[in-house]
Enzyme design. Structure first.
Site, mmCIF file in Angstrom:
data_model
loop_
_atom_site.group_PDB
_atom_site.id
_atom_site.type_symbol
_atom_site.label_atom_id
_atom_site.label_comp_id
_atom_site.label_asym_id
_atom_site.label_seq_id
_atom_site.Cartn_x
_atom_site.Cartn_y
_atom_site.Cartn_z
ATOM 1 N N CYS A 1 0.842 -1.181 0.000
ATOM 2 C CA CYS A 1 0.000 0.000 0.000
ATOM 3 C C CYS A 1 0.882 1.237 0.000
ATOM 4 C CB CYS A 1 -0.911 0.003 1.216
ATOM 5 S SG CYS A 1 -2.045 -1.398 1.264
ATOM 6 N N GLY B 1 -0.862 0.508 -5.198
ATOM 7 C CA GLY B 1 -2.177 -0.045 -4.912
ATOM 8 C C GLY B 1 -3.247 0.567 -5.784
ATOM 9 N N ASN C 1 0.764 1.267 5.937
ATOM 10 C CA ASN C 1 1.430 0.457 4.922
ATOM 11 C C ASN C 1 2.195 -0.626 5.658
ATOM 12 O OD1 ASN C 1 2.831 -0.616 2.713
ATOM 13 N ND2 ASN C 1 4.441 0.906 2.863
ATOM 14 N N GLY C 2 1.883 -1.883 5.381
ATOM 15 C CA GLY C 2 2.612 -2.965 6.018
ATOM 16 C C GLY C 2 1.713 -4.063 6.536
ATOM 17 N N CYS D 1 13.015 -3.510 3.138
ATOM 18 C CA CYS D 1 12.600 -4.553 2.200
ATOM 19 C C CYS D 1 13.380 -4.455 0.889
ATOM 20 C CB CYS D 1 11.103 -4.422 1.921
ATOM 21 S SG CYS D 1 10.483 -5.533 0.650
ATOM 22 N N TYR E 1 11.665 -4.226 -7.276
ATOM 23 C CA TYR E 1 10.418 -4.289 -8.026
ATOM 24 C C TYR E 1 9.397 -3.217 -7.670
ATOM 25 C CZ TYR E 1 5.837 -6.174 -9.450
ATOM 26 O OH TYR E 1 4.575 -6.320 -9.958
ATOM 27 N N SER F 1 9.278 -2.610 -14.533
ATOM 28 C CA SER F 1 10.260 -2.592 -13.449
ATOM 29 C C SER F 1 11.606 -3.194 -13.838
ATOM 30 C CB SER F 1 9.708 -3.330 -12.225
ATOM 31 O OG SER F 1 9.304 -4.640 -12.570
ATOM 32 N N ASP G 1 14.261 -9.928 -16.361
ATOM 33 C CA ASP G 1 13.088 -9.718 -15.522
ATOM 34 C C ASP G 1 13.567 -9.560 -14.085
ATOM 35 O OD1 ASP G 1 10.468 -9.319 -14.884
ATOM 36 O OD2 ASP G 1 9.754 -11.293 -15.492
ATOM 37 N N ASP G 2 12.705 -8.980 -13.238
ATOM 38 C CA ASP G 2 13.118 -8.690 -11.869
ATOM 39 C C ASP G 2 12.932 -9.860 -10.921
ATOM 40 O OD1 ASP G 2 10.236 -8.428 -10.887
ATOM 41 O OD2 ASP G 2 10.339 -6.810 -12.345
ATOM 42 N N CYS H 1 6.325 -13.508 2.346
ATOM 43 C CA CYS H 1 6.601 -12.309 3.123
ATOM 44 C C CYS H 1 5.516 -12.137 4.183
ATOM 45 C CB CYS H 1 6.633 -11.087 2.207
ATOM 46 S SG CYS H 1 6.876 -9.539 3.099
ATOM 47 N N CYS I 1 16.071 -6.470 4.315
ATOM 48 C CA CYS I 1 15.371 -7.731 4.539
ATOM 49 C C CYS I 1 15.428 -8.548 3.264
ATOM 50 C CB CYS I 1 13.921 -7.471 4.942
ATOM 51 S SG CYS I 1 12.969 -9.013 5.172
ATOM 52 N N CYS J 1 12.723 -13.280 1.792
ATOM 53 C CA CYS J 1 12.070 -13.982 0.681
ATOM 54 C C CYS J 1 13.078 -14.791 -0.126
ATOM 55 C CB CYS J 1 11.325 -12.994 -0.213
ATOM 56 S SG CYS J 1 12.287 -11.574 -0.727
#
Length: 510
Positions: free
Chosen positions: A52, A78, A152-153, A286, A292, A333, A395-396, A432, A487, A490
Site C-alpha cells: 500500500c 495499490g 502500509n505494512g 525490504c 520491483y 520494473s 526480468d526482476d 513475506c 530484509c 524472501c
C-alpha cells in the site's frame, strides 16, 4: 461524511483454460474479469501484489489537494481503493472509494475535505472480493475525540491480538490490521494520545508505517526494523510524509529525511518532535522495494531506485554473461536492469517487449482461441526487433513461473532463435510476512524446483538469477552507511522479526 462508489456486477466467465508449467497446471485467470489473472490486477502476470501507499500533510491549507496528487504518484503501490481524511477545527472529513485515485475523487467530493492536516492511502489490489470497509484511512470514535489511521505494512501478530481483544469484548468492523491498532490505542490506560499510541505500538510485531491524525495532531511511526519505506518532506513551512519520495516531487516538495526505525514523530501546535517508541532492531529495509515495487524515480534511504536497478543489471551481466544479439527488459520494473546489463556487455538494448497500458479489467468475453492468447492483450513482442535474434530477456523476479513461460513463448513466436532469461534478484523462495501479498511457499516455483527445472518449465535456453551478494552490493549503502541493512527473507528465509503467525501473509489492509 463517508461515501463510496458502488460496484457493478461483473460478468462471470466459464472455466478458465489451463497452462502447463512443468508438472503443474495453472489457470490463465482466476478472477471475475477476463484479464484479471493470477495475482490480482496485474492481468495475466504472476507478479507479487503491491503493498500500500500512505501520504500525509501537516500545516498546509490545501492538504487534501496535495494528498490527491500524492496518491497519484503512489498509485503503483495499490489500485484497489483510495481515501483521504482531513481535520479542521477538530472536525473530521473523509472520502474513500474503490478504484484508482482518479476514479474515486472528483472536485465535488474533494472540496468538502477542508483542513490543513490530512492523511491518505492507496490500497493494493486483490483477486478476491473488494471491500469498501477495508478502504483507508479508517476513522474511529475515541474517548478523546476522533482518530484516523492509514497503514502500509503488516502486523504479524494481529490475529493473535484480535482474538484476545474479542474475548475482552472488542467488536471489529473490518478485517484490517489497522483496526487492531485502533483498539489497542482505545484500550490503553494512558489518556494522552501520544502515550497511548506508543503503548499500542510496543504490542505489535511486523513491518509497518503508520500515519495517525487526531483533532490536533499528526503522528507518524515506523516499525523497529524499518522494513517499510517511509520518509519526510518539506513544502514551505509544511511537513509531508510518504511511502516514496516520488510523491514529494509530484507536489513540488523536497525530501527532508527518512523516518528512522522505531521512531515516532508528533506534529502539533508545539511543532515537530521525535522520539523512539521502542529500541530499533536490526535495520532491514525490504529488498523488493529496490528490485520491483518502488518507482525508478524514487529514492529510498537516499539510494536511487533506477541507479540501483542498473547496478543489478551490470552485476548480473558479470555473474552470468551470455553471447547474444539483443537485450530486452520486461516492462516496466525490469527496464533499468536491462539497460545496465546491456551497458556492461555491449549487447544492444532494444524494446523487444511492449506493454499495453490501456487494458482495463472488463474486456468482452472473447472466443476460446483468443482467451488462450490473452497475454498478448497486456504485452507484445516486437517482431522486427527479435526475429532471427538471440535474445537476453531481463526480468526482476520469478514467482510462480507462469509469467516467464508466457513471455519466453511470446519472444519465440515472434521469431527469436534463442531466449536467455536473466533475473535481477535471487530465487524468490519464501513468503513475506511484512506487507507483500505473496503466495504460499508451495506455489513459489523456486521453493519447489531447481534452477534447471525452472529453466525447462519456462522454456528458456538458459536461466540465471542474481546472487544475494550481487543484489546487496548493487543496492549499496544508504544514509545509515555501514549500518544500512536489508530484509532478504524472501530469498534466504532469514526473517528480521519473530514470526508468530505463519498464516498471516500479505497486507495489513486485507
Amino acid at each position: 461524511m463517508s461515501n463510496g462508489i458502488k460496484q457493478s456486477k461483473a460478468l462471470k466467465l466459464p472455466a478458465a483454460p489451463l497452462v502447463n508449467l512443468g508438472d503443474q497446471q495453472h489457470e490463465l485467470w482466476t478472477g471475475e474479469y477476463f484479464n484479471e489473472g493470477v495475482g490480482g490486477h496485474g492481468g495475466l502476470f504472476d507478479k507479487l501484489n503491491e503493498e500500500c501507499g500512505v501520504f500525509g500533510v501537516y500545516g498546509h491549507s490545501e492538504a487534501s489537494s496535495l494528498c490527491y496528487y500524492g496518491l497519484h504518484a503512489l498509485q503503483h503501490r495499490g489500485q484497489e481503493s483510495a481515501g483521504i481524511c482531513t481535520v479542521e477545527d477538530g472536525k473530521f472529513n473523509y472520502y474513500r472509494g474503490m478504484g484508482l485515485a482518479k476514479e474515486v475523487f472528483t472536485n465535488e467530493n474533494l472540496s468538502p475535505l477542508t483542513g490543513s492536516t490530512a492523511i491518505a492511502h492507496v490500497r493494493y489490489s486483490t483477486a478476491g472480493e473488494s471491500k469498501l470497509a477495508n478502504a483507508q484511512p479508517l476513522v474511529f470514535k475515541y474517548r478523546e475525540g476522533d482518530l484516523a489511521i492509514a497503514t502500509n505494512g503488516n502486523l504479524d501478530n494481529a490475529n493473535i491480538i484480535k482474538r484476545e481483544l474479542e474475548r475482552k469484548g472488542s467488536i471489529f468492523q473490518t478485517t484490517s490490521d489497522t483496526e487492531v491498532l485502533a483498539h489497542l490505542i482505545a484500550r490503553s490506560e494512558h489518556d494522552d494520545i501520544v502515550d497511548a499510541v506508543k503503548d499500542a505500538l510496543t504490542q505489535v510485531i511486523g513491518g509497518f508505517a503508520f500515519l495517525i491524525i487526531t483533532k490536533d495532531k499528526l503522528i507518524a511511526a515506523l516499525d523497529p526494523n524499518g522494513l517499510r519505506p517511509f520518509m519526510i518532506g518539506r513544502l514551505g513551512d509544511s511537513y509531508l510524509f510518504a511511502s516514496e519520495s516520488c510523491a514529494f516531487d509530484a507536489v513540488g516538495a523536497t525530501y527532508f529525511r527518512d523516518v528512522q526505525p522505531g521512531e515516532l514523530i508528533v506534529l502539533d501546535r508545539d511543532g515537530f518532535r521525535s522520539e523512539q517508541f521502542t529500541e530499533s532492531g536490526r535495520r532491514a529495509i525490504c529488498a523488493m522495494e529496490y528490485i520491483y515495487f518502488a518507482r525508478p524515480d524514487s529514492d529510498i534511504d537516499t539510494v536511487n531506485i533506477h541507479s540501483a536497478r542498473k547496478r543489478m543489471g551490470k552485476r548480473l551481466a558479470m555473474e552470468a554473461f551470455v553471447d547474444a544479439d539483443v537485450v530486452t527488459g520486461v516492462p516496466d520494473s525490469s527496464i533499468s536492469a536491462a539497460i545496465g546489463f546491456a551497458e556492461q556487455t555491449g549487447i544492444p538494448y532494444e524494446l523487444g517487449l511492449i506493454k499495453n497500458r490501456y487494458t482495463g479489467r472488463t474486456f468482452i468475453i472473447p472466443s476460446q482461441e483468443l482467451r488462450e492468447q490473452g497475454v498478448k492483450m497486456k504485452l507484445s513482442a516486437v517482431r522486427k526487433v527479435v526475429e532471427g535474434k538471440r535474445v537476453v530477456m531481463i526480468d526482476d523476479s520469478i514467482v510462480r513461473g507462469t509469467t516467464s513461460l508466457r513471455i519466453v513463448n511470446l519472444l519465440r513466436e515472434a521469431g527469436a532463435t534463442e531466449v536467455h532469461v536473466r533475473i535481477s534478484s535471487p530465487p524468490f523462495m519464501n513468503p513475506c510476512y511484512y506487507g507483500i501479498d505473496t503466495p504460499d511457499r508451495k506455489e513459489l516455483i523456486a521453493a519447489m524446483n531447481s534452477i534447471e527445472e525452472i529453466r525447462k518449465a519456462i522454456n528458456a535456453d538458459s536461466l540465471h538469477f542474481l546472487t544475494k551478494e550481487g543484489l546487496l552490493d548493487s543496492i549499496g549503502q544508504g544514509s545509515a552507511g555501514s549500518q544500512s541493512g536489508y530484509c532478504t527473507a524472501c530469498f534466504d528465509n532469514t526473517y528480521p522479526t519473530e514470526i508468530v503467525d505463519v498464516t498471516k501473509v500479505g497486507c495489513a489492509c486485507d
